[in-house]
Design an enzyme around this catalytic site. Structure first.
Site, PDB file in Angstrom:
ATOM      1  N   CYS A  30     -35.894  32.331 -18.353  1.00  0.00           N
ATOM      2  CA  CYS A  30     -37.215  31.888 -17.486  1.00  0.00           C
ATOM      3  C   CYS A  30     -36.518  30.699 -16.303  1.00  0.00           C
ATOM      4  O   CYS A  30     -37.945  29.988 -15.996  1.00  0.00           O
ATOM      5  CB  CYS A  30     -37.733  30.951 -19.354  1.00  0.00           C
ATOM      6  SG  CYS A  30     -38.545  32.070 -20.090  1.00  0.00           S
TER       7      CYS A  30
ATOM      8  N   VAL B 128     -38.058  30.244 -12.785  1.00  0.00           N
ATOM      9  CA  VAL B 128     -39.750  29.079 -13.109  1.00  0.00           C
ATOM     10  C   VAL B 128     -39.622  28.174 -11.691  1.00  0.00           C
ATOM     11  O   VAL B 128     -40.544  27.829 -10.574  1.00  0.00           O
ATOM     12  CB  VAL B 128     -40.042  28.264 -13.951  1.00  0.00           C
ATOM     13  CG1 VAL B 128     -40.676  26.846 -13.666  1.00  0.00           C
ATOM     14  CG2 VAL B 128     -40.447  29.188 -15.470  1.00  0.00           C
TER      15      VAL B 128
END
Length: 512
Positions: free
Chosen positions: A153, A157
């Site tokens: 993640c 991001v």
């Protein structure tokens, strides 16, 4: 109480000792601010009601124990099925530790993977430097034949560009320019482990096959097992193909990696599909996927870029294995050998022996889309009746396919398919509409303890039982294994319910 070094006590027995029970009691009283036992019991009983079920199913912003994993788990699993391949995760060290231990706990085997160890500075400035240094260390220290990169993640991001980062790393001299480094973007906040498997499989095949397409085929058939964690299945697949004398390539064969022998010598990359065979896969006659929902992007790539036919075949149970073998016979012109026909007869005989104990039994199941379709199809052949079917990472295409299977059977009429729901939803379903048994992975043991409904462990992960992953579940022999697990769970429960002398032991029979 001091430990005796000559007799180390397992934690199950250790925490029963008085010093620990007293410690837990004081912690409960002084620090947890617990409600009274009566209040706890009242709320517990309420959570088993229809009233609570309606409130439970009305929630939107909270997920409790999702029946799925993160994308990078699937990506790593796909990569580890190729020879000499080291998974490299662009992200934090903690995430990769989770992915590795998740696979290691299932297989009771080591799982090699590295991390770029991104921390706060990389989260602000990007992880390029981590990638350059990480690839260099990985290449020099672990000496892989290929490094397969995916993301967590954090990297997604902040927008890390894997293709550009890998090119920059090669230009910086951290790895040779001709060294294979396929990649896949695998953000954990979308999709699941089966999405990650598909993304990485497409990434590896597209990288290795670049420029390898020829005018003539090599006569082989490719097989993609999908996110299948039963090492016995790849071996069973190879055995059946060998009996039919079919020339094949298994794209991502992790059976030796996750089931390597203990012979006194450590091998970091045991087994796996040879890289040159994977590169040549673009010249095969066709590709057969044993799972549909772990391979949609990969199959689309094969059809459009390789101009190759693809087909999904799930060799589960009698019908599924029949279709698998007959389709392969049509594709190759090879006859189905008598040995497999005999195995079919053995499965039919075993099903006949156990049919009376499974027919009419109501069951629930949760898991991945392809596993659900395969297991439900087999249990319908045995006359079992599905009631609750929960698939957290299923979609409307899956629901439509499964509903057609249910509608085609007289035993599938009362089943309800639940998409995007979690195991806390599943708990409400089991309490309000109980079944005779349910099928799921190790996380279902909490449901078993709570509901007292017998549990059949099928799927991934299986943490709390040993060696189930070594068996096959595909083919006629795999069907006998599935049958064994289901019928003996039912018989075990029957014996538990008839073991009180003079009260319930009227049918505590020796012969079943």
């Amino acid at each position: 109480m001091p430990q005796n070094p000559d007799k180390i006590v397992d934690h199950v027995d250790l925490f029963k000792q008085s010093e620990y029970t007293e410690l837990f009691k004081k912690k409960h009283e002084q620090f947890e601010g617990a409600h009274s036992d009566a209040e706890v019991e009242r709320v517990s009983e309420w959570t088993k009601s229809w009233d609570y079920r309606e409130k439970n199913f009305a929630r939107e912003a909270l997920t409790v124990n999702p029946a799925k994993g993160c994308q990078p788990v699937g990506a790593m699993f796909a990569a580890l099925g190729f020879e000499g391949t080291l998974p490299f995760v662009q992200g934090s060290q903690g995430c990769v530790a989770y992915f590795r231990t998740h696979l290691s706990r299932h297989y009771k085997e080591p799982c090699s993977a590295v991390s770029s160890s991104m921390t706060e500075d990389a989260a602000v400035f990007g992880g390029l430097n981590n990638m350059i240094e990480g690839l260099q260390v990985s290449y020099q220290l672990y000496k892989p034949k290929m490094i397969a990169v995916c993301t967590t993640c954090m990297a997604e991001v902040i927008g890390d560009d894997l293709g550009a980062f890998i090119t920059n790393a090669k230009n910086a001299g951290s790895i040779p320019k001709d060294f294979p480094v396929p990649f896949a973007h695998t953000p954990s906040f979308v999709g699941s482990h089966i999405t990650g498997y598909d993304n990485m499989m497409k990434g590896i095949l597209s990288y290795l096959s670049e420029g390898k397409k020829k005018d003539q085929t090599n006569g082989k058939i490719n097989f993609i097992p999908g996110f299948d964690t039963y090492v016995g299945n790849n071996r069973e697949l190879k055995r059946m193909l060998g009996l039919m004398d079919i020339d094949y390539t298994i794209l991502s064969d992790s059976s030796d990696y996750f089931d390597s022998p203990n012979n006194g010598e450590y091998e970091m990359y045991p087994g796996g599909t040879k890289l040159e065979d994977a590169a040549e896969a673009c010249n095969a006659e066709a590709t057969v996927a044993l799972q549909a929902y772990t391979t949609p992007k990969t199959r689309e790539y094969i059809e459009t870029k390789w101009n190759q036919k693809t087909k999904v075949l799930r060799p589960f149970g009698v019908k599924g294995t029949d279709e698998f073998l007959m389709t392969l016979s049509e594709m190759t012109g090879k006859p189905i050998p008598q040995e497999l026909e005999i195995e079919r007869g053995r499965l039919v005989d075993a099903m006949t022996d156990s049919y009376a104990w499974i027919h009419g039994k109501k069951f629930a199941i949760y898991g991945e889309p392809d596993l659900i379709i395969s297991v439900v199809s087999f249990l319908l052949e045995l006359g079992a009746e599905p009631v609750h079917i929960l698939c957290h990472n299923g979609d409307e295409v899956f629901k439509k396919e499964l509903q057609a299977i249910l509608d085609d059977s007289p035993f599938g009429k009362q089943a309800t398919i639940w998409l995007g729901k979690d195991l806390w939803h599943f708990r409400s379903l089991l309490f309000t509409e109980p079944v005779d048994f349910f099928v799921g992975n190790s996380y279902g043991k909490y449901l078993w303890r709570d509901t007292k409904i017998p549990m059949v462990r099928i799927g991934y992960p299986i943490f709390d039982r040993h060696h189930l992953h070594r068996y096959s579940t595909i083919g006629y022999q795999g069907g006998i294994n599935l049958l064994n697990w289901v019928v003996n769970t039912i018989l075990d429960e029957m014996d538990r319910n008839t073991n009180i002398t003079g009260v319930t032991d009227i049918s505590f029979d020796l012969i079943r």
